[in-house]
Design a protein around this motif. Structure first.
Motif, short mmCIF file in Angstrom:
data_model
loop_
_atom_site.label_atom_id
_atom_site.label_comp_id
_atom_site.label_asym_id
_atom_site.label_seq_id
_atom_site.Cartn_x
_atom_site.Cartn_y
_atom_site.Cartn_z
N VAL A 72 6.23 4.63 -2.74
CA VAL A 72 5.41 4.00 -3.79
C VAL A 72 4.34 3.13 -3.15
O VAL A 72 4.35 2.91 -1.93
N GLY A 73 3.42 2.62 -3.97
CA GLY A 73 2.41 1.69 -3.49
C GLY A 73 1.06 1.93 -4.12
O GLY A 73 0.86 2.92 -4.83
N PHE A 74 0.15 1.00 -3.86
CA PHE A 74 -1.21 1.14 -4.39
C PHE A 74 -1.84 2.44 -3.92
O PHE A 74 -2.42 3.18 -4.72
N ASP A 75 -1.73 2.72 -2.63
CA ASP A 75 -2.33 3.95 -2.09
C ASP A 75 -1.77 5.20 -2.78
O ASP A 75 -2.49 6.17 -3.00
N PHE B 97 0.82 -1.22 0.00
CA PHE B 97 0.00 0.00 0.00
C PHE B 97 0.85 1.27 0.00
O PHE B 97 0.59 2.19 -0.76
N GLU B 98 1.86 1.28 0.89
CA GLU B 98 2.78 2.43 0.92
C GLU B 98 4.09 1.95 1.50
O GLU B 98 4.12 1.39 2.58
N TYR B 99 5.16 2.13 0.72
CA TYR B 99 6.47 1.71 1.21
C TYR B 99 7.54 2.47 0.44
O TYR B 99 7.25 3.15 -0.55
N LEU B 100 8.78 2.33 0.94
CA LEU B 100 9.88 3.02 0.29
C LEU B 100 10.63 2.04 -0.59
O LEU B 100 11.05 0.98 -0.15
N ASP B 101 10.76 2.40 -1.87
CA ASP B 101 11.52 1.58 -2.81
C ASP B 101 12.70 2.43 -3.25
O ASP B 101 12.51 3.39 -4.00
N LYS B 102 13.88 2.09 -2.78
CA LYS B 102 15.10 2.89 -3.01
C LYS B 102 14.85 4.36 -2.65
O LYS B 102 15.16 5.27 -3.41
N TRP C 294 -1.23 -3.39 -9.50
CA TRP C 294 -0.66 -3.85 -8.23
C TRP C 294 -1.04 -5.28 -7.88
O TRP C 294 -0.27 -5.99 -7.24
N PHE C 295 -2.25 -5.70 -8.24
CA PHE C 295 -2.73 -7.00 -7.76
C PHE C 295 -2.99 -8.02 -8.87
O PHE C 295 -3.31 -9.17 -8.58
N GLY C 296 -2.91 -7.58 -10.10
CA GLY C 296 -3.07 -8.51 -11.22
C GLY C 296 -4.45 -9.11 -11.33
O GLY C 296 -4.61 -10.21 -11.87
N SER C 297 -5.46 -8.42 -10.78
CA SER C 297 -6.84 -8.90 -10.92
C SER C 297 -7.78 -7.70 -10.93
O SER C 297 -7.34 -6.57 -10.69
N ASP C 298 -9.05 -7.95 -11.19
CA ASP C 298 -10.01 -6.85 -11.23
C ASP C 298 -10.62 -6.60 -9.85
O ASP C 298 -10.91 -7.54 -9.13
#
Ligand code: ARG
Length: 269
Positions: free
Chosen positions: A58-61, A49-54, A255-259
């Motif tokens: 980033v995240g879905f939220d 949902f929310e995190y640090l990537d380098k 993010w989730f590969g589905s609907d």
């Protein structure tokens, strides 16, 4: 004389500048097309949902709120303040709102206003593959790690008591998972998507997720505003727009590969 003229020019410029500033303030109230920047707070230790990537938030939220804010006509500045400060900053109106996989519940509704729901979630249990924990009841007498102040912590406390020393509370969910990996806890209770994603991305840790629909309710995430915020109505409208124009489904799929089940989310409004 020359000095006087300089002073006069200087004063005239000051006045013009001051007028310019007040014009800008008008813009910020939405009278013109210039966008106001809102301060949005989060706890970026809750992938996906929310995190640090380098170092990047980033995240879905993050994608979701960027799309919604754009629709509502606002610029946003998302600040990673940590979980407890999210609640403090929104209550004290230091931030315009919070987005942090925050569950809408009656307790929080006493202090905050929430947007319409944008995500369905439930607490689940993260355990080692060989664990004998098969339900929430099996957590009795076990050490359970949770993030302090979350619905997962609440659920476990209502099952086993608020001051139960078997419940280890951490400032963020990653620390709770680390405690499990280090052998300091038998289980972690947290939002299903977060622990399911963790298991998927860390197969070498040999963890599994246990579901217990009898003990953990369905929850919905919402944007959390200060009580009485005028932004709520504007953001509700914008959320419904991204539900309808396909943008929500696009981000969800990324993010989730589905609907997503948008009808279910809308049925909760
Ligand atoms: N949904 C749960 C709650 O609202 C957990 C959210 C934790 N979010 C986070 N970014 N750490 O209590």
């Amino acid at each position: 004389m020359k000095k006087l003229l300089t002073l006069f020019l200087f004063l005239a410029m000051l006045i013009i500048t001051a007028c310019g500033t007040s014009d800008q303030t008008d813009d910020q109230t939405g009278d013109t097309t210039e966008k106001k920047t809102l301060k949005v707070v989060t706890d970026a230790a809750y992938a996906p949902f929310e995190y640090l990537d380098k170092g990047e938030l980033v995240g879905f939220d993050v994608d979701f709120i960027e799309a919604v804010a754009k629709e509502a006509g606002y610029e946003i500045n998302i600040v990673n303040v940590g979980w407890d400060p999210v609640f403090v900053e929104v209550e004290d109106e230091i931030a315009d709102f919070g987005i942090s996989a925050i569950t809408i519940n009656d307790d929080r509704k006493q202090t905050y206003d929430f947007s319409v729901p944008y995500f369905l979630s439930t607490n689940k249990i993260l355990v080692p593959e060989n664990s004998d924990i098969k339900s929430a009841a099996d957590l009795e007498g076990k050490i359970v790690a949770v993030q302090n102040g979350t619905t997962g912590a609440d659920a476990i406390e209502s099952l086993f008591g608020t001051n139960n020393s078997n419940i280890k509370k951490f400032e963020n969910n990653n620390l709770a998972i680390m405690e499990l990996l280090a052998g300091g806890a038998d289980a972690v209770v947290a939002d299903n998507t977060v622990i399911e994603e963790y298991v998927k991305n860390n197969p070498s840790e040999k963890l599994i997720v246990v579901e217990d629909t009898g003990s953990f309710e369905a929850e919905y995430y919402g944007l959390m505003f200060p009580k009485g915020s005028e932004l709520k109505a504007e953001f509700d409208e914008a959320i419904n727009k991204v539900f309808e124009n396909g943008k929500y489904a696009e981000i969800y799929n990324d993010w989730f590969g589905s609907d997503p089940d948008i009808d279910n989310l809308k049925s909760q409004q």
